[in-house]
Design an enzyme around this catalytic site. Sequence first.
Site, short mmCIF file in Angstrom:
data_model
loop_
_atom_site.label_atom_id
_atom_site.label_comp_id
_atom_site.label_asym_id
_atom_site.label_seq_id
_atom_site.Cartn_x
_atom_site.Cartn_y
_atom_site.Cartn_z
N HIS A 6 -2.68 8.12 6.45
CA HIS A 6 -2.92 6.82 5.81
C HIS A 6 -4.30 6.32 6.19
O HIS A 6 -5.03 5.82 5.33
CB HIS A 6 -1.84 5.83 6.23
CG HIS A 6 -1.90 4.52 5.52
ND1 HIS A 6 -1.78 4.41 4.15
CD2 HIS A 6 -2.07 3.24 5.98
CE1 HIS A 6 -1.87 3.14 3.80
NE2 HIS A 6 -2.06 2.41 4.88
N GLU A 31 -0.71 5.16 13.74
CA GLU A 31 -0.38 6.40 13.06
C GLU A 31 -0.63 7.59 13.97
O GLU A 31 0.16 8.55 14.00
CB GLU A 31 -1.17 6.54 11.76
CG GLU A 31 -0.78 7.75 10.94
CD GLU A 31 -1.50 7.83 9.59
OE1 GLU A 31 -1.12 8.70 8.78
OE2 GLU A 31 -2.44 7.04 9.36
N PHE A 41 1.77 -3.21 3.95
CA PHE A 41 2.10 -4.52 4.52
C PHE A 41 3.58 -4.81 4.25
O PHE A 41 4.10 -4.53 3.17
CB PHE A 41 1.26 -5.62 3.86
CG PHE A 41 -0.17 -5.69 4.37
CD1 PHE A 41 -0.60 -4.94 5.44
CD2 PHE A 41 -1.07 -6.55 3.77
CE1 PHE A 41 -1.90 -5.02 5.90
CE2 PHE A 41 -2.38 -6.64 4.21
CZ PHE A 41 -2.79 -5.87 5.28
N HIS A 81 -9.83 2.18 0.16
CA HIS A 81 -8.39 1.98 0.14
C HIS A 81 -8.00 1.39 -1.22
O HIS A 81 -8.33 0.25 -1.53
CB HIS A 81 -7.99 1.03 1.27
CG HIS A 81 -6.52 0.93 1.49
ND1 HIS A 81 -5.60 1.62 0.75
CD2 HIS A 81 -5.79 0.20 2.39
CE1 HIS A 81 -4.38 1.33 1.17
NE2 HIS A 81 -4.48 0.48 2.16
N CYS A 108 0.80 -1.22 0.00
CA CYS A 108 0.00 0.00 0.00
C CYS A 108 0.84 1.27 0.00
O CYS A 108 0.29 2.38 -0.02
CB CYS A 108 -0.95 -0.01 1.19
SG CYS A 108 -2.02 -1.48 1.20
N LYS A 165 -9.57 8.27 2.70
CA LYS A 165 -10.02 6.91 2.44
C LYS A 165 -11.44 6.68 2.95
O LYS A 165 -12.10 5.70 2.56
CB LYS A 165 -9.07 5.89 3.08
CG LYS A 165 -7.72 5.77 2.40
CD LYS A 165 -6.88 4.66 3.03
CE LYS A 165 -5.53 4.48 2.35
NZ LYS A 165 -4.59 5.58 2.67
#
Length: 414
Positions: free
Chosen positions: A305, A316, A403, A342, A165, A337
């Site tokens: 994010h 985060e 990831f 996403h 991502c 998002k």
Amino acid sequence: MELKRVVVTGIGALTPIGNNVPDFWDALINGVSGAGEITYFDTENFKTKIACELKGFNILDFIDAKLARRMDPCSHYAVVASAEALSDSGLQLDSEDRGRIGVVMGSGVGGFAAATESARTLIADNNIPRFSPFLIPRVVSDSIVGNISIQFDLRGPNFVVSSACASAANAIVEACNLIMLGKADVVLSGGSEACIVPETVAGFMAMHALSARNDDPKTASRPFDVGRDGFVIGEGAATLVLEEYGHAVARGAKIYAELAGYGLTADAYHITAPHPEGNGAYEAMRIALADTRLKPEDIDYINMHGTSTQQGDISECKAIERLFGDHALNMVLNSTKSMTGHLLGAGAAVESVITVLALENGVMPPTINQFERDPQINPEWNLAANAPVKREIHTALCNSFGFGGHNVSLLFKK
């Protein structure tokens, strides 16, 4: 050696809430959700039945049918977003040295749609391989940049980046480096993803990463909310035209923003989970600031994010709290998002477009679906909850984490 400056002179976007930049930006400011029931395949046996699909998009409006059949949708999306970005930039390609114009894009899964479709066909045909000779070119990720370069005859550096991502963010960093080092004058960079297929959805379901709020998809993506239950998968592409500052000024280009710095780190913690204290995210943002000789109090806005997962959102937030302290109260923080879903490897490209538009327009889109803030998040933070924030800003971070523990923080400024 003096490094070159890098600016953004063109943008293009193909998203679940708008098939071009003007429509996309209008939907963002108005808090439109792109989520709905999956229409691409039968979800009867799926726990998650929702996604953020493109709407009203037909590749045949842009290229002929023969060429379209030779591409995976991932390449379709990238070519269309790049065409808009090039047009927006005002570049006159016939007057440019095409060997100095590159393409660097990111994708998490590349031509996964073509790969899985062919695998299902092989099984249905009792293991008799009746494949198109274009199967491999449709599947491999580098076809994304190959198709863009062929479509527009761009002969400079050309490659794809994959870091889950964070893919598009890493691609933008690599494009920036090429320009800073004088290896290219212009680079088209961003990301593309066409991932709404049974195998991808089932895979993320197995990880308990997706929202299953099927009865109310519009409110399913709810970053920072106490009731969040996972992300909503999306698809699409975005491209930024990155250009050497002197080259842009010489041709009288419109400049959206400067890509002034970046930070790259690895969590080195877990193959899917973020570090619980946000250590890698903290370091990425800290390095981005150091890269530009800015202080935490110089940052006005962070496009987070913020995927709407339990662990990711909190880690985060901890990183931001640690780096910015009380100054976090003065910033605008949001997760777009909540509207786009996403887009995996394309997410950072879409969010970079949003960040430069926020700098240009002095408007930060809302984080929709804010019903009850997670008590672990500072109640005084301005998360642009359910409404856009109008405020002139000068510096902004765009965070992307993938990831594998990949962390990228891009720093844009006026």
